[in-house]
Design an enzyme around this catalytic site. Structure first.
Site, PDB file in Angstrom:
ATOM      1  CB  CYS A 152      -0.972   0.162   1.346  1.00  0.00           C
ATOM      2  SG  CYS A 152      -1.663   1.437   1.373  1.00  0.00           S
ATOM      3  CE1 TYR A 208      -5.475   1.614  -4.886  1.00  0.00           C
ATOM      4  CE2 TYR A 208      -3.534   3.585  -5.082  1.00  0.00           C
ATOM      5  CZ  TYR A 208      -4.211   2.472  -4.411  1.00  0.00           C
ATOM      6  OH  TYR A 208      -3.060   1.484  -3.910  1.00  0.00           O
TER       7      TYR A 208
HETATM    8  N1  LIG Z   1      -6.699   8.007   3.610  1.00  0.00           N
HETATM    9  C1  LIG Z   1      -5.980   6.724   4.194  1.00  0.00           C
HETATM   10  C2  LIG Z   1      -6.011   5.641   2.809  1.00  0.00           C
HETATM   11  C3  LIG Z   1      -5.643   4.508   3.187  1.00  0.00           C
HETATM   12  C4  LIG Z   1      -5.966   3.226   2.252  1.00  0.00           C
HETATM   13  O1  LIG Z   1      -7.086   3.508   1.429  1.00  0.00           O
HETATM   14  N2  LIG Z   1      -5.294   2.130   2.284  1.00  0.00           N
HETATM   15  C5  LIG Z   1      -5.651   0.929   1.232  1.00  0.00           C
HETATM   16  C6  LIG Z   1      -4.566   0.207   0.876  1.00  0.00           C
HETATM   17  S1  LIG Z   1      -3.665   1.089  -0.355  1.00  0.00           S
HETATM   18  C7  LIG Z   1      -6.878   0.121   2.031  1.00  0.00           C
HETATM   19  O2  LIG Z   1      -6.303  -0.135   3.114  1.00  0.00           O
HETATM   20  N3  LIG Z   1      -7.876  -0.113   1.190  1.00  0.00           N
HETATM   21  C8  LIG Z   1      -8.771  -0.864   1.873  1.00  0.00           C
HETATM   22  C9  LIG Z   1     -10.259  -0.518   1.667  1.00  0.00           C
HETATM   23  O3  LIG Z   1     -10.620   0.547   1.114  1.00  0.00           O
HETATM   24  O4  LIG Z   1     -11.229  -1.174   2.154  1.00  0.00           O
HETATM   25  C10 LIG Z   1      -4.840   6.812   4.567  1.00  0.00           C
HETATM   26  O5  LIG Z   1      -3.801   7.616   3.609  1.00  0.00           O
HETATM   27  O6  LIG Z   1      -4.130   6.547   5.358  1.00  0.00           O
END
Ligand SMILES: N[C@@H](CCC(=O)N[C@@H](CS)C(=O)NCC(=O)O)C(=O)O
Length: 312
Positions: free
Chosen positions: A57, A183
């Protein structure tokens, strides 16, 4: 892949129907701050916090880099989730060390039993108050940058006061167009949504390429958090975003200034150890079955990251 609704896990993919095929990222749910102040509820203490990350990530990756650069590795332990994010969301390949949980969503309901929202990495846990401090990487980055300095003696500053407005401007540009731009391109479910995101992404990369012909880093001659926030997207670009997310107008390798800059950042001591292409490729190609139903993971590309970067 899914989310918690009042503490119960539901296996659902992102809803793009209500937004005309566009991918819209939800805001993070836990937004507390660690502060180096005597009356702060979350104070910087060695061994108190635990960081859950995915090596795939880009948002989690920023926090891992900052933990490394700021000498926090001995003070904040890390658990890495399995690269596969399928019907249970993020999972651990072995029970995680604090509670023996096998799924990240259990950490969220441990913090708040009726939690509703996405379960994302990075997640910063506080062992003392038994809750999640934050699951917003940009804020974890700032805490790591400044609040543990007395503990570590490391006063390197990636968000210096005099450069903040310039750093903020770059972040505001890079986040929607590049970090989230890949994305938006890859998760778009209509042609116009895809093309919009694609055009915005490559216009932004062109602008960065031009800027880096005149400037060593995004903001002058010192590496700032704006560079690290951009880096974690750049380093995934040729391996994953070009193919899997259809960001294929150009590769990073086709932008001489960005490529040299990315290599320079990759070669900063401690950084390349945070980059794991096995997890990166496996996560995207295997987890997004809507985009890659065969779950076949490409063998390439060959990447040139260790040769001299040629930037002074
Ligand atoms: N705004 C968050 C976004 C984090 C994020 O979206 N991480 C993704 C992985 S790259 C995730 O865990 N996605 C799982 C989901 O959206 O359910 C940050 O910057 O910490």
């Amino acid at each position: 892949m899914g989310k918690l609704v009042e503490g119960v896990w539901h296996d659902v993919w992102y809803d793009t129907k209500s937004s005309g095929g566009k991918f819209v990222r939800e805001d993070a749910g836990f937004r507390n701050w660690i502060e180096n102040k005597s009356d702060a509820p979350f104070q910087p203490e060695s061994g108190r916090y635990h960081l859950y990350v995915s090596l795939a990530c880009p948002w989690a990756h920023r926090t891992l880099i900052m933990r490394e650069l700021k000498g926090l590795a001995d003070h904040i332990d890390v658990t890495v989730v399995s690269p596969d994010m399928l019907e249970n969301g993020w999972e651990f390949s072995q029970p995680e060390p604090l509670f023996g949980f096998t799924k990240l969503h259990q950490i969220y309901t441990q913090a708040k039993s009726d939690y509703s929202g996405r379960v994302t990495v990075p997640t910063l846990w506080d062992k003392k108050t038994n809750t999640i401090v934050s699951n917003e990487s940009s804020e974890i980055l700032r805490m790591f940058n400044s609040e543990f300095n007395d503990l570590t003696g490391n006063t390197d500053d990636y968000y210096p006061t005099d450069l903040r407005s310039e750093i903020d401007l770059w972040n505001e540009f890079v986040y929607p167009n590049i970090n989230n731009g890949v994305y938006k391109t890859g998760f778009a479910t209509t042609q116009p949504a895809y093309e919009d995101a694609f055009d915005g992404l490559f216009a932004a990369l062109d602008k960065v390429e031009q800027h880096l012909s005149e400037s060593r880093y995004l903001v002058g001659d010192n590496i700032t958090e704006a560079d690290w926030r951009l880096f974690t997207t750049l380093i995934r670009f040729d391996a994953v975003y070009v193919g899997h997310f259809k960001c294929n107008l150009k590769r990073i390798a086709d932008y001489p200034n960005i490529q040299g800059y990315m290599k320079e950042l990759y070669q900063v001591p401690g950084v390349k150890e945070t980059v794991n292409f096995e997890h990166i490729k496996r996560h995207y190609y295997f987890s997004h079955k809507g985009i890659n139903p065969t779950q076949v993971i490409p063998k390439g590309p060959e990447l040139d990251l260790d040769s001299p970067h040629g930037r002074g």
